[in-house]
Structures are given as structure tokens and as C-alpha cells.
Write a protein that holds these residues in place. Structure first.
Motif, PDB file in Angstrom:
ATOM      1  N   VAL A 151      -0.792   5.535   3.474  1.00  0.00           N
ATOM      2  CA  VAL A 151      -2.203   5.566   3.930  1.00  0.00           C
ATOM      3  C   VAL A 151      -2.295   6.189   5.005  1.00  0.00           C
ATOM      4  CG1 VAL A 151      -2.679   3.103   2.993  1.00  0.00           C
ATOM      5  CG2 VAL A 151      -1.522   3.351   4.987  1.00  0.00           C
TER       6      VAL A 151
ATOM      7  N   LEU B  65      -7.613   2.509  -0.627  1.00  0.00           N
ATOM      8  CA  LEU B  65      -7.888   1.574   0.387  1.00  0.00           C
ATOM      9  C   LEU B  65      -8.985   0.848   0.386  1.00  0.00           C
ATOM     10  CD1 LEU B  65      -6.718   3.547   3.587  1.00  0.00           C
ATOM     11  CD2 LEU B  65      -5.674   1.435   2.895  1.00  0.00           C
TER      12      LEU B  65
ATOM     13  N   GLN C 262     -11.523   3.693   7.414  1.00  0.00           N
ATOM     14  CA  GLN C 262     -10.295   4.249   6.550  1.00  0.00           C
ATOM     15  C   GLN C 262     -10.663   5.701   5.870  1.00  0.00           C
ATOM     16  OE1 GLN C 262     -12.684   2.188   5.902  1.00  0.00           O
ATOM     17  NE2 GLN C 262     -13.637   3.037   3.934  1.00  0.00           N
TER      18      GLN C 262
ATOM     19  N   ARG D 213      -7.346   6.988  10.545  1.00  0.00           N
ATOM     20  CA  ARG D 213      -6.390   5.946  10.287  1.00  0.00           C
ATOM     21  C   ARG D 213      -5.471   6.117  11.597  1.00  0.00           C
ATOM     22  NH1 ARG D 213      -5.506   7.514   4.088  1.00  0.00           N
ATOM     23  NH2 ARG D 213      -7.793   7.648   3.501  1.00  0.00           N
TER      24      ARG D 213
ATOM     25  N   LEU E  51      -6.541  -4.761   7.719  1.00  0.00           N
ATOM     26  CA  LEU E  51      -5.768  -4.777   6.324  1.00  0.00           C
ATOM     27  C   LEU E  51      -5.066  -6.197   6.045  1.00  0.00           C
ATOM     28  CD1 LEU E  51      -4.383  -1.258   5.862  1.00  0.00           C
ATOM     29  CD2 LEU E  51      -5.866  -2.401   4.545  1.00  0.00           C
TER      30      LEU E  51
ATOM     31  N   LEU F 205       0.838  -1.032  -0.036  1.00  0.00           N
ATOM     32  CA  LEU F 205       0.191  -0.026  -0.001  1.00  0.00           C
ATOM     33  C   LEU F 205       0.647   1.210   0.032  1.00  0.00           C
ATOM     34  CD1 LEU F 205      -2.477  -1.211   2.763  1.00  0.00           C
ATOM     35  CD2 LEU F 205      -3.051  -0.700   0.290  1.00  0.00           C
TER      36      LEU F 205
END
Length: 525
Positions: free
Chosen positions: A364, A372, A379, A385, A396, A361
Motif C-alpha cells: 500500500v 484499498l 488512500q 498515504r 485500516l 494488504l
């Protein structure tokens, strides 16, 4: 065309007051002066004598002894306003100043600015709903009566407050007004000022209420203007540039702030240091200069927050209560790619996704738009987050049904890195070291709001060494944390050297690691 009547509240430095009045009236504007009755009589006599022949200068008919946070400041302002209304019938705008304020634009620019929009400029936010008050008492400013000055009679101030609380002596806010709060440095149209003065004469109950509030210069005019003037005719901002430190103290400007001040989207600035002789000289000439064009970048507040915030690395001493059950698990492996140049890390992670089956990823925790999956709302924002970081990471891992996961982090995210290292999974950190040209750093300053499109080259030249030092400092802090499994690849290193590091970081075969290290334009800007 606009003609400004400046409302000047001052209490010291008579020579500077005389100079300020001469500079502001040299182009046809006016000034009404209230000189604190606490000050020396000889200083007041000097000011009156020096300005005696200037028809654009008047004085408050009544002088009061002013105290910070007291009604006396509002009363002094009203006296100066009444004198200005009588002496200057052609004045279209009334601009509140202190002796520490100076123009950072010319009169020509200021007049054009005020002519462009028929509005009042005054900060005014809902007293209860806004977070304008950062420290100290809030509602107590209004609902209790204040007879003592918190600065000079602290013990009596708080004893009186406690006594009123104990006896239940709360008082009601006048029911037809909504109390507002904001900066006391405003610029109001003549019609507005006339309505405010008329209101104070008609509504003695409101005046009595504010007489016993604490710091009424931050609420009185702000409330009355909102009460009397349609919202569409109010701009909730001060035309005077001022900043405060983390401790609530005004930021003081010095000789080397000239270019910075001129580039801000304001007409005046507060407060100028008495020792800044060169700055005062240059700003003093500016108001009558006739200059009409200014390069406005308006980066001052962000720049100040950036420079004063360096070195304040966030440290957490215990898990937050909502994270105690959000441990990721000992059997999992979290791989962190830390890089200041986000596009470089994204290229590397994109190549990893292409050449391996490891879920990877982007930023994030740094980038709102980072892709996401839908995790039930946790999220949706950066704030969520961060607040639920461990729960997010656990979800995740579950979403990708994998015991290995890669994320990107900015090199300034040491708090996040440390937090993940404190959890149960195996954590590996790959730092991607890039080279930073002056051009890149200047563009970075613009992207994050430390500079604008019109920021002068001189300001950028002064800023770049600090940004470069800051970027290097982030890398140093990562190293000084002595984190296990911390490795680095470098922009200037041969692909074969970087490939060895990548193979160990990802636990992939050497040929796969070499393909990753040879990713086309990996480090290109």
C-alpha cells in the motif's frame, strides 16, 4: 535538408575549439564563434589563424567580456547569431553550444531529426509557476536591478539587493511579455532567430529590462521565443543532454560514458571533461560518421539519480505535526512482510488470507494500484498515504475491526518500518529473502526506469553489480537497525524451516504455517 549553424560561446582551450569547429563543419554544417574578450589575445589569434581557410566558420564581429549570470552572455550570443545570419544564408537551424559540448549523434541523424518536425527546441517554463529554480533567489532575479556579479562580488550583490528591498525599488516586468525560464542550450529555426533579432531592435525596453536581470541566459531567449512563436511550434526541451548534481553543479562525463551518452535521446551532451581524451576522440569521429541508427534507451537521468542516491537512507528525528495524534494503540499488532520481489510477498500474503482470518494488504505504501477500501480520500495517492501513514493505518485497523493487520513493504522502506516501530503497537517484521539472477535484476532495472529496451548489454553489465549490491544493502540496513521481532524466511530453506518462522510470526498452528510455506511456486519468478 537541415543545415545547422552552431553558435559557439567559448573562452579557453583554443586547440580544442579548432578541433571542435573542424569536426562540426566537416559534413557541411557551419559555426559562428564568440571567443570571450577576457581570454588571451594569443589564443584568439590562434583560433582565427587555424580556421582561416574554412568558409563554414565565421566569428562574432564584436567580442564582449563575459561573466557568468550576466547580460554579457546573452549579448555575446546575439553577436554570434548576427554573424551567422549574415555569413550562412542557407542555414536552417541555429544550435547553441559551449566549448564543453560534443555531439552524441551523427550529423545524418541530427539532420533527419530536425527535418522530421518544423519546430523550435528550447526549454521554456513559466518563471513563476514552475519549480525550475531549485536554489537561490527567484522573483528577485527580475524585480530588482542587478549591477554586480554574485559570484565575483557577492557582498556588493547582496548589499545592493537588500538596499533595493528596503527602499521599495521594485520594477515592473514589461506588461506584454510572460517571462519563461529554461536551459540556455537550444536549437531554433532560422525564421525564429530572425524574429528574435528583429524584436531586440524594435523593443529596446525589453532589452533594457533583461540587461539588469540576474542569469538572463536562462530567461531571455526562452521568453522571446514563447512571445513570438505559436506554442504548437515549440518543443519545451533542450536537444543537449546535461544533468546537475544535488548541489546545482553540471555533471561531467568521462571516457566510460560513451555508450551511455549515445543511448540518450539528445543530439549533443554537456559537459565533457577536458581529461576525457578517448571519449572526445570517439565522439569527434561520430558526427561525420554517417551513422543513422542509434539504440535510444534514455535512462541517463534516472540512472544518475539512482547511483548517486545510494546510501542516503532517510532518517526522521521527530514525528510530523499531523501525526502526533495518530498513534495506532498499544493493544494492536502490525505484521510487516518485507520483500524486494513484490510478487513473492503477494503470493505469501494471498495464502495467509486464504488460510487465516488475519486481514492482509499488499504494497500500500509502494504501489499506487494496491487495493484499498475507501477511507475518505486519504488512500487515493502514494503521497497521501506516506504523508498520513499513521492515520491511514489506524483507519485500516478500524475498517477491518481487527487488532492484527498485515502489510507488505519493499525492503528499501526502512524509514516506514522505523516509523511504525516507533509507534505504540507491537510490530513484527518478516523479511522474505529471495535469490536474484542477473536476468531478474536486468528486468528490474527496466521496470524502474534505470534501463530501457535499447540499453546496451555493456551498460547493463556495469549496472548489475551496483543493483545487486544495493539490494543486499537494503537487507543489511534492516538488520543493522536491530529491530525487535525481526525474523526471516529464505528461498533456499526447506519448507519445514520456513514454517517454524511463519508460525512464530503469525502465531498460527504448525500445520497452517507448513501449508503457507508450501504455497505452490511461492518463490518463482
Amino acid at each position: 535538408m537541415a543545415q545547422i549553424a552552431f553558435i559557439l560561446l567559448c573562452h579557453k582551450d583554443p586547440e580544442a575549439i579548432v578541433q571542435q569547429a573542424r569536426q562540426l563543419t566537416a559534413v557541411g554544417d557551419c559555426i559562428s564563434i564568440h571567443f570571450d574578450a577576457r581570454a588571451r589575445a594569443a589564443d584568439y589569434d590562434l583560433i582565427r589563424a587555424e580556421l582561416a581557410g574554412n568558409d563554414n566558420v565565421t566569428f562574432a564581429k564584436t567580442r564582449v567580456r563575459c561573466g557568468w549570470g550576466e547580460w554579457s552572455l546573452v549579448q555575446a550570443t546575439l553577436h554570434a547569431i548576427e554573424a551567422a545570419l549574415a555569413a550562412f544564408p542557407r542555414a536552417t537551424h541555429f544550435y547553441m553550444l559551449s566549448g564543453d559540448c560534443m555531439a552524441i549523434k551523427s550529423a545524418a541523424y541530427a539532420h533527419r531529426f530536425l527535418d522530421a518536425d518544423d519546430v523550435d527546441y528550447i526549454e521554456s517554463f513559466d518563471f513563476y509557476d514552475s519549480d525550475w529554480i531549485k536554489t537561490g533567489i527567484k522573483e528577485e532575479r527580475l524585480i530588482y536591478r542587478h549591477f554586480f556579479n554574485e559570484r565575483t562580488q557577492k557582498d556588493r550583490f547582496y548589499r545592493s539587493l537588500r538596499l533595493q528591498r528596503r527602499l521599495g525599488l521594485r520594477r515592473r516586468v514589461p506588461p506584454d511579455i510572460a517571462v519563461q525560464i529554461g536551459s540556455q542550450w537550444w536549437c531554433l529555426r532560422r525564421r525564429t532567430v530572425e524574429e528574435v533579432v528583429a524584436f531586440t531592435r524594435a523593443r529596446r525596453d525589453v532589452v533594457r529590462f533583461f540587461r539588469r536581470t540576474w542569469i538572463p541566459d536562462e530567461t531571455f531567449f526562452q521568453t522571446l521565443v514563447r512571445h513570438l512563436i505559436p506554442e504548437r511550434e515549440i518543443r519545451s526541451r533542450t536537444p543537449t543532454f546535461l544533468m546537475f548534481t544535488d548541489y546545482g553543479m553540471p555533471v561531467t562525463f568521462y571516457n566510460d560514458h560513451y555508450d551511455l551518452l549515445l543511448s540518450q535521446d539528445f543530439l549533443f551532451a554537456r559537459k565533457i571533461s577536458p581529461e576525457a581524451k578517448e571519449l572526445k576522440r570517439r565522439l569527434g569521429r561520430l558526427y561525420a560518421s554517417g551513422r543513422e541508427e542509434f539504440r535510444v534507451s534514455d535512462e541517463g537521468r534516472k540512472l544518475f539519480a539512482f547511483l548517486t542516491g545510494r546510501g542516503r537512507v532517510g532518517r526522521r528525528f521527530a514525528p510530523r505535526f499531523w501525526e502526533t495524534d495518530n498513534l495506532l494503540g498499544r493493544e494492536r499488532e502490525l505484521l510487516i512482510v518485507a520483500c524486494k520481489k513484490w510478487h513473492v510477498a503477494k503470493r505469501l500474503v494471498g495464502a495467509i488470507r486464504h488460510h487465516t482470518d488475519i486481514p492482509a494488504l499488499d504494497y500500500v505504501f509502494n504501489e499506487e494500484s494496491a487495493p484499498l477500501p475507501d477511507l475518505g480520500g486519504i488512500q487515493t495517492t502514494i503521497a497521501k498515504r506516506h504523508r498520513h501513514r499513521r492515520a491511514l493505518m489506524r483507519m485500516l485497523f478500524d475498517y477491518f475491526d481487527s487488532d492484527r493487520l498485515i502489510i507488505c513493504l519493499d525492503t528499501g522502506s526502512l524509514d516506514l518500518v522505523s516509523d511504525f516501530y516507533a509507534d505504540r503497537p507491537t510490530v513484527r517484521l518478516l523479511e522474505v529473502e529471495c535469490e536474484f539472477t542477473d536476468t531478474y535484476l536486468a528486468d528490474h532495472a527496466r521496470r524502474v526506469g534505470l534501463a530501457g529496451g535499447e540499453t546496451s548489454d555493456e551498460t547493463l553489465r556495469q549496472l548489475l553489480p551496483t543493483i545487486r549490491y544495493d539490494v543486499a544493502g537494503e537487507s543489511d540496513r534492516l538488520r543493522d537497525a536491530h529491530l525487535a521481532n525481526h525474523s526471516r524466511i529464505r528461498e533456499g530453506a526447506a519448507p519445514e524451516a520456513n514454517a517454524g518462522t511463519l508460525a512464530r510470526f503469525l502465531t498460527v498452528p504448525p500445520d497452517v504455517a507448513l501449508r503457507l510455506a508450501e504455497t505452490p511456486n511461492l518463490f518463482a519468478d
